[in-house]
Design an enzyme around this catalytic site. Structure first.
Site, PDB file in Angstrom:
ATOM      1  N   LYS A 164      21.768  51.269 -19.712  1.00 48.77           N
ATOM      2  CA  LYS A 164      21.740  50.601 -21.010  1.00 48.77           C
ATOM      3  C   LYS A 164      21.880  51.626 -22.136  1.00 48.77           C
ATOM      4  O   LYS A 164      22.728  51.476 -23.027  1.00 48.77           O
ATOM      5  CB  LYS A 164      20.449  49.815 -21.187  1.00 48.77           C
ATOM      6  CG  LYS A 164      20.388  49.022 -22.488  1.00 48.77           C
ATOM      7  CD  LYS A 164      19.015  48.450 -22.742  1.00 48.77           C
ATOM      8  CE  LYS A 164      18.088  49.507 -23.292  1.00 48.77           C
ATOM      9  NZ  LYS A 164      16.799  48.962 -23.757  1.00 48.77           N
ATOM     10  N   ASP A 182      20.368  44.455 -22.720  1.00 47.11           N
ATOM     11  CA  ASP A 182      18.963  44.578 -23.085  1.00 47.11           C
ATOM     12  C   ASP A 182      18.283  43.227 -22.891  1.00 47.11           C
ATOM     13  O   ASP A 182      18.873  42.302 -22.322  1.00 47.11           O
ATOM     14  CB  ASP A 182      18.813  45.094 -24.521  1.00 47.11           C
ATOM     15  CG  ASP A 182      19.203  44.055 -25.560  1.00 47.11           C
ATOM     16  OD1 ASP A 182      19.776  42.999 -25.196  1.00 47.11           O
ATOM     17  OD2 ASP A 182      18.930  44.281 -26.757  1.00 47.11           O
TER      18      ASP A 182
END
Length: 295
Positions: A164, A182
């Site tokens: 991420k 996320d």
């Protein structure tokens, strides 16, 4: 009493009413009209709907952007690591003092840990985060000549950096397309039936098959913007959602338009954004510095 005296009895002594009842029992029941269940959405239908959502979000959020303040790849990398388990606003209020004192990987690698901890304390988990950002700074200094690498394989080897974080840096500092999964992206992708998975890596792979690579970075910004402003985790503002007509989960939140408007956040609700230094086209108000009022 003779049979002739009972008009309801036929020649075999069976009443006409009884014969009629027998016929009703033996005749097949007439079929009743049934409501056909809605057909499950096809893969092609889902892809078309997903791409339409992306197009409409692009109209709603033409200014979508990363909500962390940064001036170079190093600042974005450190800020993204600090953003774990806190808000981008809190990170943005914290990093000015951090980068003023440690502007380069070399500076941060040579810092006194306790001094770094004190500077980033507002972001929470400050001891673990200090270890991560000093560790990645040391790796950048020793292994990459003090420069943030522009490859996924190199970034994920740095302390505190997962996929991420790597995609945030690649997409926004190097222009390399990537999908940032996320908590907001994950929630909305599931609500919109783009995926049924709750594994970020699997979600990333599934979404990558729905959208062209050129859209990945901006898609991430738009979905995250929408999740923060309208499609909240606990009480989505369904009645104020511009893509409600495309959402299979419509009705999970407040559907009354006036009540839903009160749930809107950031510029959609008339409040400051998360960045102290937002892009010029941001339509809302900049966030206040640390210690100032956020209203």
């Amino acid at each position: 009493m003779s049979g002739e005296g009972n008009s309801a009895v036929g020649e075999h002594g069976v009443s006409k009413q009884a014969k009629a009842a027998n016929r009703k029992r033996t005749e097949p029941a007439k079929p009743t009209k049934s409501v056909k269940p809605a057909k499950p959405e096809s893969r092609l239908g889902m892809v078309r709907r997903a791409r339409k959502i992306n197009r409409e979000l692009a109209e709603v959020y033409p200014y979508a952007h990363p909500e962390l303040d940064f001036r170079n790849p190093f600042e974005l990398l450190v800020a993204t690591v600090l953003s774990a388990q806190t808000t981008d606003l809190r990170v943005n209020q914290t990093t000015p003092a951090l980068f003023a004192k440690y502007p380069t990987p070399e500076d941060l690698a040579a810092a006194v840990p306790e001094e770094v901890e004190e500077l980033i304390r507002p972001t929470g988990f400050f001891r673990a985060k200090t270890k991560s950002i000093m560790g990645l700074a040391t790796a950048l200094r020793d292994d990459f000549g003090g420069e943030v690498p522009g490859r996924l394989d190199d970034l994920v080897k740095l302390p505190g950096v997962g996929r991420k974080t790597a995609f945030v840096v690649l997409g926004n500092a190097f222009g390399v397309p990537g999908i940032t999964v996320d908590t907001h992206f994950m929630r909305l992708a599931r609500r919109w039936k783009w995926t049924e998975s709750d594994d970020p890596v699997k979600i990333e792979a599934e979404i990558a098959t729905i959208f062209p690579k050129s859209e990945w970075t901006m898609l991430s910004h738009r979905v995250i913007f929408h999740g923060r402003r309208i499609c909240h985790a606990r009480k989505p503002a369904c009645g104020a959602c511009p893509i409600a007509h495309l959402c299979p989960a419509y009705g999970e939140g407040e559907t009354d338009p006036e009540k839903a408007k009160k749930l809107l956040k950031y510029e959609k609700g008339g409040f400051p954004g998360q960045r102290l230094n937002p892009p010029p086209d941001y339509p809302g108000r900049p966030a206040p510095p640390l210690g100032a009022s956020e209203a």
